[in-house]
Design an enzyme around this catalytic site. Structure first.
Site, PDB file in Angstrom:
ATOM      1  N   TRP A   1      36.921   0.071  13.012  1.00  0.00           N
ATOM      2  CA  TRP A   1      36.829  -1.319  12.558  1.00  0.00           C
ATOM      3  C   TRP A   1      38.231  -1.925  12.443  1.00  0.00           C
ATOM      4  CZ3 TRP A   1      39.002  -3.676   8.313  1.00  0.00           C
ATOM      5  CH2 TRP A   1      38.551  -4.962   8.008  1.00  0.00           C
ATOM      6  N   HIS A   2      39.205  -1.085  12.072  1.00  0.00           N
ATOM      7  CA  HIS A   2      40.559  -1.604  11.850  1.00  0.00           C
ATOM      8  C   HIS A   2      41.241  -2.045  13.137  1.00  0.00           C
ATOM      9  CE1 HIS A   2      39.945   0.180   7.919  1.00  0.00           C
ATOM     10  NE2 HIS A   2      40.937  -0.567   7.496  1.00  0.00           N
ATOM     11  N   GLY A   3      40.824  -1.531  14.258  1.00  0.00           N
ATOM     12  CA  GLY A   3      41.448  -1.959  15.498  1.00  0.00           C
ATOM     13  C   GLY A   3      40.910  -1.183  16.674  1.00  0.00           C
TER      14      GLY A   3
END
Lengths: 469, 336
Positions: free
Chosen positions: A320-322
């Protein structure tokens, strides 16, 4: 529009002034929707189409669920498909394509011809998750469908939390959107104080630590000592940056009479990985717990399955962060930490309570483990990381005295964060009871935060790290 | 709310708004102007280069002066300052290059898309410090362009800028930070080094540790994703830019100016540019050539492929020599 730009200060003052000139909640909500659209479309107006699509999908799906319960499941999947589809296209399409092309190339099969040259719309990971949570809550009967599209649009696009959270839930923020809010001077004072503390964290601590961390991570061969300081500086930077953003968001919302949920609770004094995730980016960890981990079966399954559930959840949380493998590795690493601690708990070990020394030891171990994770998070080149963490090979750019100095500097900048954590143990926050001591404390605190932000910040400010997610 | 509470709230906002303003102004007031840097002028007078290059990292990650000089048959020098844009190039040209004796025959300015007619870009914060070092005293033309470029904006843009200007005046953080940013690092130095000699040694070590030669390839990305392609009306904005002043300074010193649009990463990715931007570039070319300056467009040079880039719009070191040769080929016809 960035929180730390003069644009935002002027914008916020104007919105607050206009907001309280309007007495009726309906008009206030409409004003906030308009202000949020201006805030989000300020640089790239086309971002508004995405936001409108998400709001429209959530509205239609929840109305269908209410009117035709038999179609509820279909509506849930439809809305989730729109939200996750947008996220997938804008954030992950090229990542997956690059990986498929890599596999095809290694098999001598050439490359797929498609590629998307799209700008990642800021905040898309946050508002799509908030929309999915809302639709899922309505489907599960935990929330009621909102009939007023303005209210729903405000819930999903409220500008203080639109681009980097906290990821709000219907039972908390939507309920506030639906109820009348009245002017209270206390909100102005508390909101201003909270926002100024956020500015201080971002501009003085986060941005100055960014200079240290960025320079060390740019070096070709810094060696273990400098690398460790770089990781520590990054740990301070990311916490000050993201929690600073959250405080500005919560402070801005408070000025308008809204209460946004807490997103951080002194994460670096956590005693176990589970404790860390109860303190770090709380709204995201609750989201993945409620909408990924629990639906997978959570801990009410066999132990091997529980372990798999933890690893899947944390892998997705990392991704989700990247759209890059280092984020997935970071998520998986935290999953493994949770599993390792859980295995020890199953063998009877306890990770809370006990003497102060024992708690301190647990905090130190967890602090170290979290920072190993930050190294994986910060640096995509794993070979560079492994080489520089190795103390048994010579390092061309190793400078022990420079490392000692930068460590000292990192501690100096991090001091207010630890002081804050220490003071919070005694619930020091002054009440707005208008006692003279409270007034002096709050005024002095807010004044010091603003003065320090204006004088001690870095000359080059960076975007909030979590904007890119 | 009681009368006392009203007073408390009012006092809170008065104190929080005024005390930091006073502190910031006190700190900013003690910041003196950066001394003028006379070195480039002396170097040019001494070396007598035929060609001088101006630009930011788009220049120093592209051009090797020795390679260019070898091909052009005359010495070449580059004076790049990271991140700066047209305001700095104007000051460099006026105070450092045109002031040299003899002045070079030709000055190249490497730029991206519309940056030549956006005078206010990168003039605040750390860039303000650079700009101060490029002028001996206050430069009235500089101030006039910066103010004038704001004046020609539509009323709503100016109205939006007014409270921001007022905030900047009340809280001169740009200047105060230049002084304040050293305080905590200095405390750290004093804690580690008791005497000045030790502190000086540590400063030297710091500078050496973080010298540019020690950075990895993908360092110091200067990426302006699509912002440089934001479309402006050339004819409507050139009058408020530094271009007329640059041409006038160059003409007085007998210098020929040559503006070179560089190829950005986006162009190398094959992304087409908006038609309005192409029109802007045609207008820029016409305007410059009518005034005997030259314009060279390298944006669509297919020889510069995506693998030439290290980070952002920067060219990787291993390609700089080849880039310089391509650059020479592109401007060869324009050389005196």
């Amino acid at each position: 529009m960035n929180f730390h730009s003069p644009d935002y200060v002027v914008f916020l003052l104007l919105v607050v002034a206009l907001y309280y000139l309007l007495a009726q909640r309906g008009w206030q909500n409409a004003l906030l929707v308009g202000a949020s659209a201006l805030f989000y479309g300020y640089v790239h107006p086309w971002f508004l189409w995405l936001l409108a699509a998400v709001v429209g999908a959530a509205y239609l799906a929840t109305r269908v669920m209410e009117a035709r319960p038999a179609l509820g499941r279909l509506a849930l999947w439809g809305a989730a498909l729109v939200c996750m589809g947008l996220l997938g296209v804008f954030k992950y399409f090229n990542f997956f394509l690059d990986n498929i092309n890599g596999l095809l190339r290694s098999g001598g099969l050439g490359e797929l011809p498609w590629t998307l040259q799209l700008l990642l719309p800021v905040g898309i990971s946050f508002y799509t998750f908030q929309a999915v949570a809302y639709v899922a809550d309505v489907y599960a009967g935990r929330a009621r469908a909102e009939h007023n599209p303005i209210n729903l649009a405000l819930f999903l696009s409220f500008f203080p939390q639109l681009v980097a959270g906290p990821i709000e839930r219907a039972h908390h923020l939507l309920r506030q959107v639906q109820t009348p809010r009245r002017f209270r001077f206390e909100n102005l004072v508390e909101g201003t104080t909270l926002a100024l503390w956020g500015f201080f964290k971002k501009l003085v601590i986060g941005d100055n630590m960014a200079v240290v961390a960025n320079k060390i991570f740019l070096l070709g061969d810094p060696g273990p000592a400098l690398l460790s300081v770089g990781v520590l500086a990054f740990g301070v930077q990311i916490y000050a940056d993201f929690s600073g953003y959250t405080d500005i968001a919560r402070g801005s919302a408070r000025l308008l009479g809204f209460d946004l949920c807490e997103n951080f609770r002194h994460p670096y004094i956590a005693q176990s990985p589970a404790d860390f995730w109860r303190r770090w980016h709380i709204s995201l960890s609750q989201w993945v717990r409620d909408y990924i981990y629990f639906p997978l079966g959570g801990s009410r399954v066999s132990r091997p399955r529980e372990v798999a559930n933890v690893l899947i959840t944390m892998f997705l949380c990392g991704l989700w962060h990247g759209a890059a493998w280092n984020f997935a590795v970071w998520g998986l690493y935290h999953g493994l930490l949770i599993v390792a601690y859980r295995l020890l708990e199953w063998r009877g070990m306890v990770f809370s309570g006990g003497s102060v020394w024992l708690q301190g030891l647990r905090v130190l171990v967890m602090f170290f483990l979290v920072h190993v994770g930050w190294a994986l998070f910060r640096e995509p080149d794993l070979a560079w990381l492994v080489h520089n963490a190795n103390p048994f090979v010579p390092h061309a750019h190793a400078e022990p005295r420079v490392a000692a100095y930068l460590l000292l500097l990192t501690c100096l900048y991090a001091l207010p964060l630890y002081l804050h954590a220490w003071l919070d143990r005694w619930d020091w926050q002054p009440r707005v009871a208008w006692r003279i001591s409270d007034w002096m404390l709050r005024t002095g605190f807010a004044t010091a935060c603003l003065a320090a932000s204006l004088v001690l910040g870095a000359t080059v400010t960076t975007d909030f790290i979590y904007f890119q997610f | 709310m009681s009368r006392g509470a009203w007073i408390g709230v009012a006092a809170f906002f008065v104190v929080v708004a005024t005390v930091p303003a006073w502190i910031t102004q006190q700190v900013a007031g003690e910041v003196s102007k950066q001394p003028f840097d006379p070195v480039p002028e002396r170097l040019i007078s001494g070396v007598r280069p035929g060609y001088v290059f101006l630009g930011n990292s788009m220049l120093d990650t592209r051009i090797i002066p020795g390679v260019f000089a070898e091909q052009a048959g005359a010495p070449a020098m580059i004076f790049s300052i990271p991140g700066v844009m047209s305001a700095a190039w104007y000051l460099q040209l006026k105070h450092q290059i045109a002031a040299a004796d003899p002045a070079p025959a030709m000055v190249f300015v490497l730029f991206r898309d519309t940056h030549l007619t956006r005078p206010q870009l990168r003039t605040g914060g750390r860039y303000a410090k650079w700009l101060e070092s490029l002028r001996p005293d206050e430069d009235e033309e500089l101030a006039a362009v910066l103010a004038g470029s704001a004046e020609h904006l539509p009323w709503y843009a100016r109205a939006w800028g007014l409270p921001q200007w007022w905030l900047g005046w009340l809280y001169p953080a740009d200047k105060a930070l230049r002084r304040g940013q050293h305080w905590l690092p200095e405390v750290g130095l004093r804690l580690l080094g008791r005497d000045e000699a030790k502190r000086k040694e540590l400063r030297v070590r710091l500078d050496r540790t973080f010298g540019r030669d020690r950075f990895r390839d993908a360092s110091g990305a200067d990426v302006m994703p699509s912002a440089s392609e934001a479309v402006y009306d050339f004819n409507g904005s050139v009058g408020w830019s530094f271009l007329p002043l640059m041409l006038s300074e160059a003409e007085s010193a007998g210098i020929r100016l040559c503006f070179v649009r560089v190829r950005t990463r986006r162009a190398a990715m094959g992304l087409p540019e908006p038609e309005a931007l192409s029109q802007y570039m045609r207008d820029l070319k016409t305007w410059l050539t009518r005034r005997k300056a030259c314009f060279v467009d390298m944006k669509f040079n297919p020889a510069i492929s995506l693998d030439w880039y290290s980070d952002g719009d920067h060219i990787r070191p291993s390609r700089r020599e080849a880039y310089t040769r391509l650059f020479y080929d592109a401007v060869r016809d324009q050389l005196p």
